[in-house]
Enzyme design. Sequence first.
Site, mmCIF file in Angstrom:
data_model
loop_
_atom_site.group_PDB
_atom_site.id
_atom_site.type_symbol
_atom_site.label_atom_id
_atom_site.label_comp_id
_atom_site.label_asym_id
_atom_site.label_seq_id
_atom_site.Cartn_x
_atom_site.Cartn_y
_atom_site.Cartn_z
ATOM 1 N N ASP A 1 0.844 -1.205 0.000
ATOM 2 C CA ASP A 1 0.000 0.000 0.000
ATOM 3 C C ASP A 1 0.877 1.251 0.000
ATOM 4 O OD1 ASP A 1 0.882 -0.178 2.599
ATOM 5 O OD2 ASP A 1 -1.103 0.036 3.520
ATOM 6 N N SER A 2 2.205 1.070 0.069
ATOM 7 C CA SER A 2 3.127 2.189 -0.159
ATOM 8 C C SER A 2 2.935 2.773 -1.555
ATOM 9 C CB SER A 2 4.584 1.732 0.024
ATOM 10 O OG SER A 2 4.847 0.559 -0.714
ATOM 11 N N ASP B 1 -1.026 -6.097 -0.472
ATOM 12 C CA ASP B 1 -1.385 -5.489 0.807
ATOM 13 C C ASP B 1 -2.887 -5.270 0.870
ATOM 14 O OD1 ASP B 1 0.450 -5.012 2.809
ATOM 15 O OD2 ASP B 1 1.218 -3.165 1.906
ATOM 16 N N LYS C 1 -1.289 -9.457 2.694
ATOM 17 C CA LYS C 1 -0.609 -9.018 3.921
ATOM 18 C C LYS C 1 -1.495 -8.003 4.612
ATOM 19 C CE LYS C 1 3.074 -6.026 3.886
ATOM 20 N NZ LYS C 1 2.498 -4.902 4.661
ATOM 21 N N GLU D 1 8.462 -4.289 10.990
ATOM 22 C CA GLU D 1 8.890 -2.966 10.512
ATOM 23 C C GLU D 1 9.192 -2.050 11.698
ATOM 24 O OE1 GLU D 1 6.324 -1.094 7.623
ATOM 25 O OE2 GLU D 1 7.492 0.762 7.647
HETATM 26 O O1 KIV Z 1 3.517 -1.139 1.669
HETATM 27 C C1 KIV Z 1 4.689 -1.488 1.808
HETATM 28 O O2 KIV Z 1 5.578 -1.144 1.020
HETATM 29 C C2 KIV Z 1 5.025 -2.322 2.955
HETATM 30 C C3 KIV Z 1 6.468 -2.605 3.208
HETATM 31 C C4 KIV Z 1 7.070 -1.405 3.846
HETATM 32 C C5 KIV Z 1 6.673 -3.817 4.012
HETATM 33 O O3 KIV Z 1 4.160 -2.734 3.663
#
Ligand code: KIV
Length: 284
Positions: free
Chosen positions: A48-49, A87, A116, A185
């Site tokens: 979700d980044s 995510d 995730k 994290e």
């Molecule tokens: O969304 C993302 O990039 C993440 C990573 C930082 C593990 O959850």
Amino acid sequence: MGSKLTAPGICTRKRRLGADPLVMLTAYDAPSARMADEAGADLILVGDSVAMVVLGHSDTMSVTTQEMAHHTAAVARTRPRAMVVADMPWMSYHVSAADTVTNAAALVRAGAGAVKLEGGAERVPMIEAIISAEVPVIGHLGLTPQSMLAQGGYRVQGRTSEAALGLVADAKALAHAGCFAIVLEGMPAPVGQMITDALSVPTIGIGAGGDCDGQVLVFHDVLGLETRMLPRFVRRYATLHDDGVDALARFAADVRSGAFPHADECYKMSPDEEMALGLYGHRG
Ligand code: KIV
């Protein structure tokens, strides 16, 4: 390269059992997925980044399940060897088990091999619901960006012994619920080590020290495409933002000076046809 990685193949990848460290990279579209896969990543996380590094939001909480599915589908269409993990965005697994399973299914239909989600023991009922629908789940503990309002910003977690023990208990609860791996994290390295030692499933760290069973970084951070911040845990292996701006500026200069396009970069016409159009010999 070997065969496609699966949740059962990953859940035993503990370094203390002699396994190689797991490599996870984020990717959000077909070109980034191809690059991560060619580089040999074990897992590609459609994180979700994407909200921050691709979609221009200032946090990860603005992205929707539909948007995550759109990016997951682009990654999955490249048919990577790496396992594609999507995510679950904020509020897609917080309301009811039925909504949670429906949202996880949307990501699986888009091509994810696992989902995730962030949070500790409080997420166990939702994790169990997703797993009972036959979808593998990765947990995510510590600095969980979807909790930035509740955590008061992006803050390293588990700095006190009490908080550290809380994270260990959460990790055990997630593993007991059936998570096949857990992302750790933003926590002190000794806490990452304690959690890794306590679990039989692998941990994948990002700012959680060198003892985790694997490491994950954001694609745009590794390649230096994202230059606005540099968290302590990021190591940049390229300077693609700067290299890209330089290349684009050279293109702009060539257009303005007339150096682009060159004759070799143009489609040709036969002299007869040019003659018929009254053009032959008109251009230098
Ligand atoms: O969304 C993302 O990039 C993440 C990573 C930082 C593990 O959850």
